[in-house]
Design an enzyme around this catalytic site. Structure first.
Site, PDB file in Angstrom:
ATOM      1  N   GLU A 112       0.361  -1.139   0.019  1.00 20.21           N
ATOM      2  CA  GLU A 112      -0.244  -0.002  -0.030  1.00 20.21           C
ATOM      3  C   GLU A 112       0.726   1.665  -0.151  1.00 20.21           C
ATOM      4  OE1 GLU A 112      -3.138  -0.299   3.222  1.00 20.21           O
ATOM      5  OE2 GLU A 112      -3.690   1.394   2.773  1.00 20.21           O
ATOM      6  N   SER A 139     -10.106   6.480   4.985  1.00 18.23           N
ATOM      7  CA  SER A 139     -10.925   5.930   6.872  1.00 18.23           C
ATOM      8  C   SER A 139      -9.984   6.582   7.979  1.00 18.23           C
ATOM      9  CB  SER A 139     -11.055   4.691   7.183  1.00 18.23           C
ATOM     10  OG  SER A 139     -11.816   4.309   5.062  1.00 18.23           O
ATOM     11  N   SER A 168      -3.116   7.642   7.554  1.00 17.04           N
ATOM     12  CA  SER A 168      -1.484   6.854   8.563  1.00 17.04           C
ATOM     13  C   SER A 168      -0.524   8.192   8.072  1.00 17.04           C
ATOM     14  CB  SER A 168      -0.757   5.971   6.786  1.00 17.04           C
ATOM     15  OG  SER A 168      -1.485   5.030   7.954  1.00 17.04           O
ATOM     16  N   ARG A 196       6.826   4.525   7.655  1.00 15.62           N
ATOM     17  CA  ARG A 196       5.496   4.788   8.729  1.00 15.62           C
ATOM     18  C   ARG A 196       6.042   4.861  10.027  1.00 15.62           C
ATOM     19  NH1 ARG A 196       0.607   3.127  11.915  1.00 15.62           N
ATOM     20  NH2 ARG A 196      -1.280   3.071  10.194  1.00 15.62           N
TER      21      ARG A 196
END
Lengths: 756, 391
Positions: free
Chosen positions: B161, B212, B215, B227
Site C-alpha cells: 500500500e 478512513s 497514516s 510509516r
C-alpha cells in the site's frame, strides 16, 4: 502548645462523615470544574496523646494523669459534583462555628473554569472574598505536593497483569516530568522544577469531547453513566478494525487485526446500505472512550518524545481511575513511544487544582512540614464515592495530617531502588488472604486492649466497637480492591489500625501495659548486667545476641505471644528457652562475633522495637557493650505510639531511669555518646524513605545500622541493602510467616551484612 | 518502441499457460495485455485507475477484441457507473506515457461496500473473460482476494500500500505541473486562494494519508520511507459521527452540512472558559479548548443545528490530524507536510484548517501541501507496479 485538659470533655468523633472538623476550619480553597468541585480547608483538631513523665513515677490508672490534650493540623479535601455546589456551600455555612461576620473579609482561593461563574454564590453563602488563582500553576503545585509527600500516590496500570496497580514511593526527586491535565480539553505541561514549567501543547479532544459527544450519542445521564456504558459495550460493532479492512493482520506494517483502523468507521456503511443498525449505545460509548483515550495517549507520547521526557503523569477529571480508560491511555503511550515513555496515574488526580490553590501563600503548609494521608478519613480508589452528604450528595474525601518536621531519605541506603515492604499483597494473593484473615481474627485483641487502656471512661466500649466495625469494613474493602489505598502491605494494614485507633480516641492503647512492663524490666536490669559481665568475651557476645532475640519475643501485636503472656508467668528466662537451637533461618551470628573481634564501629544506629523486656533487658545490654567498645550509639524509636512499641518520649524516660541503675549508661548519656532519636514513624514497621530529617542528617556518620523486630526487619527492610554494615535481628512470632521463611514458630533472623 | 497489442499477450498466454515475465520470450512481451487497471481497495472507498491507450493503430483496432472495446467505451463515455460509481473527469490526465504506450488515465471511485455490485458489473461487461489478474492494493486486496477468484475468476496481484502510494504520488506529480499546491491566506475568505508549489526537490517530506483512518509516512527518497504514525480518527470517523449526529448518508452530504454550520455553538472556546485569551500561555480566545465541550448541557444541545454538529465534527477531526501531523514533522525534523487521501475531496474547509494550523503552531516553519489527485495515488502506484512486473 500542649495544655492539660479534662479528657472526659472530649467528645465522640463526629457522627457526620463528610466535611469533618468543619467547626475548626481556618482557611478555604475551592476548585470548581465543569464536572467536579473540590473544596479544601485546613483545620486544627485536638486529640489526646499519652503523656510520659521524666521525673515522676506514673502508676495511677486515672485518665487525667496519663493523657494530655494536644493540637494537630489536618488538610481536608472534599470532592463532589459541581451540580451540588449550592447544597454543599449551604452545609458549610450552617456548620461553620463562626458566624458569617467572622468570616467576612477573609479570602478563599479559587481556581478552575467555574471559579468565575460561581464567585458571587461563594461570596454570598460564606461571606468570603474570592481570590482567583491561575489554574495551571495550581495544578502543578498540587501535583508536586502529592508526589513529594504522599506514599504510593503515583502508579502504573496494567489491566492484564498481576498486580494491576504498581505504586511508586514518594520521591523528593520528581523533576522533570510531563503533566497531562485532561479537563474539558487537554493541557500538556513540562515541569522542570517547583517554579519552572511551561505549557508545551494540548488538544481540544478531551474530557469535554467525551462527555459532549457521549451526551449526543447516548441517553446516559452524566459522565459516570457514560463510563458504565463504555464498560459493557463492544467497539467492534462501530469501529473499523484492521481485520475488517484486510481480513486479518496487516503483517508488513505489524498491525494486528484487532487494531482500530478507523474509529466509528463502520457506522456509515450501515447507514448507507439501510441495514438495521447492529450497534447499541453502549458500543458507541466504548468506541468513544477508546477514540478519546487513544488520541490523548498518542498526542501525549508525541510531546513527551519531542521534549525527551520519559515520565508522564495524568491529572484532571477524565480518567477518574477508571480501569478501561487508564488501560487505553497506557497502551497507546506504550505503543507510540515504543516503551520509552511511562504513563503514571495519580490516586488523587482530581485534587491537584484544589491542593495547589490551597497551598498558594499558605504558610502553615511550608517546607518545614510533611504530610501523611489519614487512611481512616480518606476515600480509596472507589468507582463510586461511598460517603454521602445529607444522604443525597455523593462525596469523596482526602485527609492529610501534618507532621511536625520534614521527612528525608535514609542516607545509609545503597542504590535508589529501595522498597520498604517485603511482600506486595496486591500481587501475592496467598499472602493477602492470610494477612487479611489474620488481622480480622486479631481485631478483638486490639479492641480489648483499647477498652482496658481507658477502663474508667464510659464511652470507651462504644468507641472501641465503632473502631472494630470500621476497621473490619476496611479489611473487606481490601479483599475486593486491595489497591484502594496504594500498595497493600502488612505495614499499611498496621498503619490503618493506628489511624483508626487515633480516630476513635485511643491514642495509645498499650500505655499501661508498656509502663508496668518497663518498671518490671528496669528492676531486673542490674542483675542482667552483672550476669553478662561475668561471662567470658565470646560467651558474652552470644548471650547479648540471645538476650536481644529473647527480648524481642515480648510483642503484644503477635497473637501467639499474647496467648502465652496472658497464661503464663513469662520473663526473659522463659523467653530464652523459646529461642530455637542454631543454625537459625538467617544465621550470621558467627560472622557478627568475628567482626566484633576487629576494630570498634565509630557510630551505631539501632532501630528499636518493643517496650519492656525488649528494650531494657535486650537492647540496653547490647548497647552498653557497643559503648564500652568506644562506639557511639543512637537509639531510634517511633515518634508516635504503635502497639507496645517504645516511643521516643518513653525511650528518653527509660534511658534516664536506666542511667540511675547503670553508671556506664549515665556516663554515655551525659557525654552525648548515647542519644535517643525519633524516626517520624507511627507504626510497627519502618519506612526508611520517610525518616525524620534530623535523624537522616545524624545518620550520615553511622557505620553500623541495627534494625530490630519483625515489623522493621521482616515485614519491611528484609531485602534493604545498606552502604554500611547492617544487622537485622528478629524473632518470627507467626507460624505462617516462619514457614514461608523456611523455619518454624519463633524462627530467628540474625542477618549480618558487610558491604565491604 | 512499437505499440503492443493485446493479441500478443493472448497468444503468449495460450502458449505458456501463464503471463509472460521475461524479455527472452519475445520483445513484444514486456507489457501485459490491455486493459490496464490499478485498484486501491480502502476501508471506505475503492479507487480504480484505468489507462486508456490513445495510440491505437488501425491494425490494432481491427484486432482488438470486442469485449475490450466495450470496456473502453463504457468507462470513457460515462461518468457514473451504477448508483454509486463515479469518474472524476476533472482529474483525468492526458498524454501520459506508461509502459511505452501513450494515453489517458481515468480516475474512478465507488464505495467498498458496493464491491458485490462492481463484480456483477464486471461480469456483465465480460471483463472476466479478458482479465486474469488485477493489480490491487489497500486492505481490500487481501480481504476480497477470495471473492474475486470465486465471482469473476480473477486473481488479485497484491502490492504494498505505501510503496504504491509514494510511487503513484511521485509519478503524478512529475506528469502534472500543477499537481502540488498550497493555500495562501487560509483564514481570509476574500484573499484565500490555491497557489502552485514547486515540488521538484521534495525530500524529505511527510505524507499524511487521510482515508478512513490516517497514516503518516516520512519520505527521505523515492524508495526510502517509513510509516511513523497514524490515527484511527480519520475520514471514517468524520463520516460515522456525522451519520450518527445528523442522519446524513454520504460524505458529500456531510461536507455540505458542515459548510453552512458553526462549530462555536458546539465547542467550548478558550474565551468560553477564561473570558478572553489565556494570555499567560499564548492561547487565543477563539481557539477551541474542548471539542463538543458545550454538548454536555441539555439546553445547548437543543440549540444546535445539524449543520453546526457536522461542522464541529469536521473541525475536531481535522484539527486532531493537524496536531498529530505537526508533532510528527517536529520529531522527524521535516518541514513539508503533504496531505493526501479522499477525506480532502471537496473539502476546502479541512484543507484551509490544516494549512492554518501548520502555519500558526509552527510559527511559519511548517508548510502544508496538497495534491490534486489526493485519493488516487495508491491506485496509480498499482497501475505502474502492474506494468513493472513485466519489464
Amino acid at each position: 502548645m500542649d495544655k492539660k485538659g479534662a479528657p472526659k470533655s472530649i467528645k465522640l468523633p463526629e457522627a457526620i462523615k463528610v466535611f469533618r472538623n468543619l467547626t475548626n476550619a481556618k482557611r478555604f480553597a475551592i476548585d470548581i470544574g465543569g464536572s467536579l468541585t473540590k473544596i479544601a480547608y485546613y483545620s486544627t483538631l485536638s486529640y489526646r496523646r499519652a503523656n510520659y513523665y521524666l521525673d515522676k513515677e506514673v502508676s495511677s490508672s486515672s485518665d487525667d494523669h496519663v493523657y494530655e490534650v494536644s493540637e494537630t493540623a489536618r488538610l481536608h479535601f472534599v470532592k463532589f459534583e459541581t451540580k451540588y455546589i449550592e447544597q454543599c456551600l449551604d452545609f458549610i455555612k450552617s456548620n461553620l462555628v463562626g458566624s458569617r461576620e467572622s468570616m467576612a473579609g477573609k479570602i478563599i482561593k479559587a481556581t478552575g473554569g467555574g471559579a468565575f461563574k460561581h464567585a458571587n454564590l461563594i461570596q454570598e453563602k460564606l461571606g468570603l472574598k474570592v481570590e482567583k488563582e491561575d489554574e495551571m500553576s495550581c495544578l502543578i503545585k498540587g501535583c508536586n505536593f502529592l508526589l513529594k509527600n504522599i506514599s504510593d500516590e503515583a502508579f502504573t496500570y496494567h489491566r492484564h497483569a498481576n498486580p494491576e496497580y504498581e505504586f511508586q514511593l514518594a520521591d523528593p526527586n520528581i523533576f522533570p516530568y510531563m503533566l497531562v491535565n485532561i479537563g474539558s480539553g487537554v493541557s500538556i505541561l513540562k515541569v522542570e522544577s517547583e517554579d519552572k514549567y511551561e505549557r508545551i501543547g494540548g488538544t481540544a479532544t478531551g474530557g469535554g469531547t467525551f462527555w459532549g459527544l457521549g451526551s449526543l450519542l447516548t441517553n446516559a445521564k452524566g459522565f459516570d453513566e457514560l463510563l458504565d456504558l463504555a464498560e459493557v459495550g463492544d467497539h467492534r460493532n462501530t469501529d473499523l478494525l484492521v481485520g475488517d479492512i484486510y481480513g486479518g493482520d496487516y503483517r508488513s506494517l505489524g498491525l494486528d487485526s484487532d487494531l482500530i483502523a478507523s474509529s466509528f468507521g463502520k457506522i456509515c456503511d450501515a447507514s448507507r446500505s439501510g441495514k438495521k443498525m447492529s450497534y447499541k449505545e453502549a458500543d458507541l460509548a466504548r468506541s468513544l472512550l477508546f477514540t478519546i483515550s487513544n488520541d490523548i495517549g498518542q498526542i501525549a507520547s508525541l510531546y513527551a518524545m519531542s521534549h525527551n521526557l520519559n515520565k508522564v503523569y495524568f491529572g484532571g477529571y477524565f480518567l477518574r481511575n477508571h480501569p478501561l480508560s487508564m488501560h487505553t491511555v497506557s497502551y497507546s503511550i506504550n505503543y507510540w513511544s515504543k516503551g520509552t515513555v511511562q504513563s503514571l496515574f495519580l490516586r488523587h488526580e482530581g485534587y491537584l487544582g484544589a491542593i495547589g490553590a490551597f497551598l498558594k501563600g499558605a504558610e502553615m503548609c511550608g517546607e518545614n512540614y510533611s504530610w501523611q494521608e489519614n487512611y481512616a478519613g480518606s476515600s480509596g480508589l472507589e468507582p463510586v464515592p461511598s460517603s454521602w452528604l445529607n444522604s443525597t450528595v455523593p462525596v469523596a474525601q482526602l485527609e492529610l495530617d501534618r507532621w511536625g518536621s520534614p521527612l528525608a531519605y535514609c542516607p545509609l541506603l545503597a542504590g535508589t531502588d529501595y522498597i520498604p515492604d517485603t511482600v506486595d499483597l496486591n500481587a501475592d494473593h496467598q499472602a493477602r488472604d492470610y494477612w487479611l484473615d489474620c488481622f480480622e481474627e486479631s481485631i478483638d485483641k486490639f479492641v480489648c486492649a483499647a477498652i482496658a487502656s481507658q477502663a474508667d471512661n464510659e464511652t470507651a466500649a462504644e468507641r472501641a466497637s465503632q473502631f472494630k466495625e470500621k476497621y473490619i469494613r476496611r479489611l473487606h474493602q481490601f479483599r475486593k480492591q486491595p489497591f484502594s489505598y496504594g500498595n497493600l502491605t502488612v505495614r499499611s494494614l498496621l498503619d490503618t489500625i493506628q489511624h483508626y485507633m487515633r480516630e476513635f480516641d485511643f491514642p495509645d492503647p498499650y500505655i499501661s501495659i508498656k509502663q508496668s512492663e518497663n518498671e518490671a524490666a528496669l528492676s531486673q536490669l542490674a542483675e542482667r548486667i552483672s550476669h553478662i559481665d561475668s561471662l567470658s568475651w565470646e560467651a558474652k557476645q552470644t548471650e547479648l545476641a540471645i538476650g536481644m532475640l529473647a527480648g524481642n519475643l515480648f510483642d503484644w501485636g503477635a497473637k501467639a505471644v499474647v496467648q502465652i503472656m496472658e497464661l503464663e508467668q513469662f520473663g526473659l528466662t522463659e523467653a530464652r528457652r523459646r529461642i530455637p537451637k542454631r543454625p537459625w533461618v538467617e544465621d550470621g551470628l558467627d560472622a557478627w562475633i568475628e567482626r566484633l573481634k576487629g576494630p570498634p564501629h565509630k557510630q551505631a544506629a539501632i532501630f528499636v522495637d518493643n517496650s519492656g523486656v525488649d528494650i531494657i533487658l535486650g537492647i540496653l545490654p547490647f548497647t552498653r557493650e557497643l559503648l564500652s567498645r568506644g562506639t557511639k550509639v543512637m537509639l531510634c524509636a517511633n515518634s508516635a505510639p504503635a502497639l507496645n512499641d517504645v516511643t521516643h518520649k518513653e525511650l528518653e524516660v527509660i534511658l534516664h531511669q536506666a542511667g540511675m541503675i547503670c553508671p556506664k549508661i549515665k556516663e554515655a548519656l551525659e557525654a552525648g555518646n548515647l542519644v535517643a532519636m525519633e524516626t517520624a514513624q507511627a507504626g510497627p514497621c519502618l519506612d526508611l524513605s520517610r525518616l525524620d530529617s534530623g535523624l537522616a542528617k545524624a545518620l550520615q556518620n553511622v557505620d553500623l545500622i541495627v534494625i530490630e523486630g519483625m515489623g522493621r526487619t521482616v515485614h519491611t527492610n528484609y531485602n534493604a541493602k545498606f552502604k554500611c554494615e547492617s544487622l537485622k535481628a528478629a524473632v518470627i512470632k507467626n507460624q505462617w510467616l516462619a514457614k514461608r521463611l523456611g523455619g518454624d514458630m519463633f524462627a530467628v533472623v540474625w542477618k549480618y551484612e558487610n558491604p565491604s | 518502441m512499437a505499440p503492443r497489442s493485446c493479441k500478443v499477450c493472448v497468444r503468449l498466454r495460450m502458449a505458456s499457460g501463464s503471463i509472460p515475465n521475461g524479455r527472452s520470450m519475445s520483445e513484444s512481451s514486456d507489457y501485459p495485455c490491455m486493459p490496464w487497471f490499478g485498484m486501491d481497495i480502502g476501508g471506505t472507498l475503492t479507487k480504480l485507475v484505468y489507462f486508456e491507450p490513445k495510440d491505437i493503430t488501425p491494425d490494432e483496432e481491427n484486432e482488438e477484441v470486442e469485449v475490450l472495446k466495450n470496456i473502453r467505451r463504457y468507462l470513457t463515455k460515462n461518468s457514473a457507473y451504477g448508483k454509486t460509481g463515479h469518474r472524476d473527469i476533472h482529474l483525468q490526465m492526458d498524454d501520459i506515457e506508461i509502459g511505452g504506450r501513450k494515453g489517458s488515465v481515468h480516475f474512478i471511485r465507488f464505495p467498498t461496500c458496493e464491491m458485490p455490485n462492481f463484480l456483477a458489473l464486471a461480469k456483465r461487461q465480460g471483463m472476466a473473460s479478458l482479465i486474469t489478474t488485477v493489480c490491487a492494493t489497500g486492505g481490500g486486496a487481501y480481504k476480497f482476494e477470495e471473492t474475486f477468484a470465486r465471482e469473476v475468476n480473477m486473481k488479485l496481484a497484491k502490492f504494498d500500500e505505501l510503496d504504491s502510494l509514494i510511487r503513484g504520488m511521485l509519478f503524478v506529480e512529475m506528469n502534472n505541473p500543477r499537481e502540488c499546491y498550497y493555500w495562501k491566506d487560509p483564514t481570509d475568505n476574500e484573499k484565500c486562494r490555491k497557489e502552485s508549489y514547486d515540488f521538484s526537490a521534495p525530500y524529505p517530506f511527510l505524507i499524511v494519508n487521510i482515508g478512513s483512518g490516517v497514516s503518516v509516512l516520512a519520505v527521505y527518497g523515492p524508495k526510502s520511507y517509513k510509516r511513523i504514525s497514524g490515527t484511527s480518527l480519520g475520514g471514517g470517523t468524520f463520516l460515522g459521527l456525522c451519520c450518527l449526529l445528523t442522519g446524513c448518508k454520504t460524505f458529500e452530504e456531510a461536507i455540505e452540512l458542515a459548510t453552512s454550520g458553526d462549530n462555536t455553538k458546539v465547542d467550548k472556546l478558550v474565551k468560553d472558559i477564561y473570558g478572553g485569551d489565556y494570555a499567560r500561555f499564548g492561547l487565543p480566545g477563539e481557539l477551541v479548548a474542548s471539542s463538543f465541550g458545550q454538548m454536555n448541557s441539555l439546553d445547548k444541545r437543543q440549540n444546535v443545528s445539524r449543520e453546526d454538529l457536522a461542522r464541529a465534527t469536521l473541525v475536531t477531526i481535522t484539527n486532531n490530524i493537524g496536531s498529530i501531523a505537526r508533532m510528527c514533522a517536529l520529531n522527524e525534523k521535516v518541514n513539508r507536510v503533504v496531505f493526501v487521501g479522499n477525506f480532502l475531496r471537496v473539502n476546502p474547509i479541512s484543507m484551509k484548517l490544516l494549512a492554518y494550523a501548520m502555519d500558526y503552531w509552527s510559527k511559519g516553519t511548517l508548510k502544508a501541501l496538497f495534491l490534486e489527485h489526493e485519493g488516487y495515488f495508491g491506485a496509480v502506484g498499482c497501475l505502474l507496479a502492474f506494468n513493472d512486473d513485466f519489464s
